[in-house]
Design an enzyme around this catalytic site. Structure first.
Site, PDB file in Angstrom:
ATOM      1  N   ASP A 116      -1.173   1.302  -3.907  1.00 55.00           N
ATOM      2  CA  ASP A 116      -2.040   0.321  -4.560  1.00 55.00           C
ATOM      3  C   ASP A 116      -3.384   0.903  -5.009  1.00 55.00           C
ATOM      4  O   ASP A 116      -4.277   0.157  -5.417  1.00 55.00           O
ATOM      5  CB  ASP A 116      -2.253  -0.888  -3.640  1.00 55.00           C
ATOM      6  CG  ASP A 116      -2.935  -0.518  -2.332  1.00 55.00           C
ATOM      7  OD1 ASP A 116      -2.747   0.631  -1.865  1.00 55.00           O
ATOM      8  OD2 ASP A 116      -3.645  -1.363  -1.771  1.00 55.00           O
ATOM      9  N   SER A 155       0.805  -1.227   0.000  1.00 56.43           N
ATOM     10  CA  SER A 155       0.000   0.000   0.000  1.00 56.43           C
ATOM     11  C   SER A 155       0.836   1.274   0.000  1.00 56.43           C
ATOM     12  O   SER A 155       1.659   1.476  -0.874  1.00 56.43           O
ATOM     13  CB  SER A 155      -0.963  -0.051   1.177  1.00 56.43           C
ATOM     14  OG  SER A 155      -1.856   1.011   1.108  1.00 56.43           O
ATOM     15  N   HIS A 156       0.683   2.095   1.026  1.00 59.14           N
ATOM     16  CA  HIS A 156       1.340   3.395   1.090  1.00 59.14           C
ATOM     17  C   HIS A 156       2.767   3.312   1.619  1.00 59.14           C
ATOM     18  O   HIS A 156       3.446   4.327   1.723  1.00 59.14           O
ATOM     19  CB  HIS A 156       0.520   4.307   1.991  1.00 59.14           C
ATOM     20  CG  HIS A 156       0.285   3.678   3.332  1.00 59.14           C
ATOM     21  ND1 HIS A 156      -0.555   2.611   3.483  1.00 59.14           N
ATOM     22  CD2 HIS A 156       0.815   3.918   4.540  1.00 59.14           C
ATOM     23  CE1 HIS A 156      -0.545   2.223   4.743  1.00 59.14           C
ATOM     24  NE2 HIS A 156       0.281   3.003   5.411  1.00 59.14           N
ATOM     25  N   ASP A 194      -5.904   2.462  -3.429  1.00 59.41           N
ATOM     26  CA  ASP A 194      -7.168   2.420  -2.690  1.00 59.41           C
ATOM     27  C   ASP A 194      -7.397   3.648  -1.800  1.00 59.41           C
ATOM     28  O   ASP A 194      -8.505   3.847  -1.314  1.00 59.41           O
ATOM     29  CB  ASP A 194      -7.312   1.109  -1.895  1.00 59.41           C
ATOM     30  CG  ASP A 194      -6.170   0.853  -0.932  1.00 59.41           C
ATOM     31  OD1 ASP A 194      -5.239   1.682  -0.872  1.00 59.41           O
ATOM     32  OD2 ASP A 194      -6.215  -0.189  -0.240  1.00 59.41           O
ATOM     33  N   ARG A 195      -6.367   4.456  -1.604  1.00 59.92           N
ATOM     34  CA  ARG A 195      -6.565   5.657  -0.785  1.00 59.92           C
ATOM     35  C   ARG A 195      -6.727   6.893  -1.651  1.00 59.92           C
ATOM     36  O   ARG A 195      -6.339   6.886  -2.825  1.00 59.92           O
ATOM     37  CB  ARG A 195      -5.353   5.879   0.125  1.00 59.92           C
ATOM     38  CG  ARG A 195      -5.146   4.783   1.117  1.00 59.92           C
ATOM     39  CD  ARG A 195      -4.050   5.143   2.088  1.00 59.92           C
ATOM     40  NE  ARG A 195      -3.913   4.074   3.059  1.00 59.92           N
ATOM     41  CZ  ARG A 195      -3.421   4.220   4.269  1.00 59.92           C
ATOM     42  NH1 ARG A 195      -2.990   5.393   4.670  1.00 59.92           N
ATOM     43  NH2 ARG A 195      -3.341   3.201   5.089  1.00 59.92           N
ATOM     44  N   ASP A 220      -2.614   6.310  -3.349  1.00 64.35           N
ATOM     45  CA  ASP A 220      -1.451   5.669  -2.733  1.00 64.35           C
ATOM     46  C   ASP A 220      -0.871   4.554  -3.599  1.00 64.35           C
ATOM     47  O   ASP A 220      -1.277   4.377  -4.750  1.00 64.35           O
ATOM     48  CB  ASP A 220      -1.824   5.142  -1.340  1.00 64.35           C
ATOM     49  CG  ASP A 220      -2.730   3.931  -1.405  1.00 64.35           C
ATOM     50  OD1 ASP A 220      -3.485   3.811  -2.383  1.00 64.35           O
ATOM     51  OD2 ASP A 220      -2.685   3.090  -0.481  1.00 64.35           O
ATOM     52  N   LYS A 238     -11.571  -0.146  -0.552  1.00 69.97           N
ATOM     53  CA  LYS A 238     -11.636   1.295  -0.721  1.00 69.97           C
ATOM     54  C   LYS A 238     -11.066   1.619  -2.086  1.00 69.97           C
ATOM     55  O   LYS A 238     -10.339   0.819  -2.666  1.00 69.97           O
ATOM     56  CB  LYS A 238     -10.915   2.014   0.402  1.00 69.97           C
ATOM     57  CG  LYS A 238      -9.468   1.606   0.657  1.00 69.97           C
ATOM     58  CD  LYS A 238      -8.998   2.268   1.956  1.00 69.97           C
ATOM     59  CE  LYS A 238      -7.533   1.987   2.235  1.00 69.97           C
ATOM     60  NZ  LYS A 238      -7.322   0.714   2.942  1.00 69.97           N
TER      61      LYS A 238
END
Ligand code: VG1
Ligand code: CO
Length: 542
Positions: free
Chosen positions: A278, A112-113, A280-281, A276, A375
């Site tokens: 991946d 992710s982030h 999703d944010r 981010d 998300k």
């Protein structure tokens, strides 16, 4: 063709908030990724001949682990894998592909982030057939299995060419390398009024989207520039790089500082956004106006009916416990359900499947809806664009109007990263021990009304999840929440969530940290924070 490889368990494969996340050197140990993937497969039943979706955010190690996952899927009896070209799939796009193809599940490779590179982070997450992160009963079973695993199965075959779309066979299994963007972009066209947004851009509206050298670059180029007609310089840092250009692909006010400063400057465009690692944010900033993720959730919920995919209204809103209560008042006004879940998207899946909630959100820059079971960063950006295209007001006007109507929740999160794990656990433990004696005591000028350790009973399947964060509530609806992160890869991260409700925010803004000063002091007083974790100030304030 199928090899059975003897192996020994690793004791550190417990999935966290969002799958297994570790430093790359940990993942590079012999059999490490294989053990985890086999532990996942060993906990699933009935996948023979079925489809598995595989993709990741393009970070360092992505391609290697994808090759392993494909060969292990073949050896374990999957009938087909769908894999994004170049190994790329954003988390929400993977979720959509699982649903659209009625796949058995999917493997999403991402941290992710968190930063990427040879000494940074990597991760593997298993998603179930509804497209969402595996629920706790699955992740607990995977961890248990990983503790006793003694062999894994892998096909002895050459690597799949990930750089060319098309179908091939690996043993009996079909491998389809697909366009990572097409199906996702089509879904966005169904949900949002692309004509209205195109008109908005034609009228001179300008935005910037910072893909942070991560997975959303190709998606944003196609959707925002190609299909919606934004000028070609709209998407910045749009080529996914294995090390994200050396940055943290974390769309917050620290790591997306350039975007923030640009949006606060005289050159600012009408709208700024970022996503981010991946995808999703989301980060949403208007000209001169940062929108907190909690406010964004509330504004989106209140305006979702303006988008074609939500024109009949929304059924309910779900938010993670530490997310501000701004969305609660929207739910109240709309006369729909509001659900408060533990942190992590996996807890929203049941509510979405049962159609109890339509819109979900977390304070950590995550917003999404029933269109997938993750998300979705670009979804949130397109939702804002749809709202702006219909209302033809600025972001600041929309947010201020929202505060006038519903009141304002001043909100901030203070993160203390990489602190000593024992000290952080002791701090939480000591609060937990004092929960019963706190109500009725004074903390500076504030009176504590209640305190608990958040525990969640899933209204759909009745499962209970305990110890999800210490909540201290004060008179007047303010609160402080203490929680340990479940996604870090070194030491512990202590998160302190601060919130105060202002029913009548008036014309003049108070700076957020000033508005929350009493609560910041209270957090210090309650825990002897600085001494306890040996820090003078938070690592990140959002
Ligand atoms: C963090 C966030 C949480 C989010 C999770 C995964 O978890 O607080 O809201 O769901 O990251 O996000 P934690 O346990 O570190 O607080 V993502 O974009 O990493 O998949
Ligand atoms: Co993410």
């Amino acid at each position: 063709m199928i090899k059975t490889v003897k192996t020994k368990p690793f004791d550190d494969q417990k999935p966290g908030t969002s799958g297994l996340r570790k430093k790359v050197p940990v993942f590079r140990q012999e059999n490490y990724a294989e053990n985890f993937i086999q532990s996942v497969f060993d906990c699933l039943e009935g996948f023979e001949g079925k489809t598995l979706v595989i993709g990741g955010d393009g970070r360092f190690l992505n391609r290697e682990v994808i090759q392993i996952a494909i060969k292990m899927a073949a050896a374990n009896g999957f009938g087909r894998v769908l894999v994004g070209e170049c190994g790329i799939l954003s988390t929400p796009a993977a979720s959509h592909l699982i649903r659209k193809n009625a796949a058995f599940g999917g493997l999403v490779l991402s941290a992710s982030h968190n930063p990427g590179g040879p000494n940074e982070d990597f991760g593997i997450k298993y998603n179930i057939g509804n497209g969402g992160p595996a629920p706790e009963k699955v992740t607990n079973a995977v961890f248990a299995r990983s503790q006793v695993i003694d062999r894994y199965l892998i096909a002895d075959a050459p690597d799949v060419d990930l750089d060319k779309q098309g179908k091939s066979k690996l043993g009996d299994m079909v491998v389809e390398v697909i366009d990572p963007v097409a199906d996702y972009a089509a879904l966005m066209e169904e949900l949002f009024d692309f004509d209205a947004i195109r008109e908005l851009f034609k009228s001179g509206f300008k935005m910037v989207f910072d893909a942070m050298y991560a997975v959303t670059g190709p998606y944003a180029h196609e959707i925002i520039e190609e299909r919606l007609g934004a000028i070609p310089v709209t998407v910045r840092n749009g080529v996914p790089l294995p090390d994200f250009g050396g940055h943290h692909p974390d769309p917050n006010l620290v790591h997306a500082r350039d975007l923030y400063e640009f949006m606060m400057s005289h050159e600012a465009t009408d709208f700024g956004a970022a996503s981010d690692g991946d995808g999703d944010r989301n980060l949403v900033i208007g000209r001169g106006m940062f929108v907190t993720p909690s406010d964004s959730l509330a504004v989106i919920a209140a305006n979702a009916h303006l988008a074609p995919g939500y024109k009949d209204g929304i059924k309910g809103i779900a938010r993670s416990m530490p997310t501000s209560a701004a969305a609660d008042r929207v739910a109240e006004k709309l006369g729909i359900g509001i659900y408060e879940t533990p942190t992590g998207w996996k807890f929203f899946g049941n509510l979405l499947d049962a159609e109890m909630a339509t819109i979900c959100g977390e304070e950590s820059a995550g917003t999404g809806s029933s269109h997938v079971r993750e998300k979705d960063g670009l979804w949130a950006v397109l939702m804002w664009l749809n709202i702006l295209a219909v209302r033809r007001q600025s972001v600041a006007e929309i947010v201020r109007e929202h505060w006038r109507e519903y009141g304002r929740n001043y909100y901030s999160r203070h993160d203390y990263e990489g602190v000593d794990a024992k000290a952080a656990e002791a701090l939480i433990e000591s609060l937990r021990d004092r929960l019963a004696e706190l109500p009725g005591t004074e903390c500076g000028d504030l009176m504590i009304t209640s305190a608990d350790d958040f525990s969640y009973i899933d209204p759909v399947d009745g499962s209970t999840t305990r110890n999800q964060g210490i909540r201290i509530n004060f008179e007047g609806g303010a609160r402080v929440v203490f929680r340990l992160s479940g996604t870090g890869t070194s030491g512990a991260t202590l998160r302190i969530y601060l919130e105060r409700f202002e029913p009548d925010p008036g014309q003049h803004d108070i700076e957020t940290q000033d508005a929350l000063a009493d609560l910041i002091d209270a957090a210090e007083m309650l825990t002897d924070l600085r001494a306890c974790i040996d820090r003078d100030a938070p690592s990140v304030i959002t």
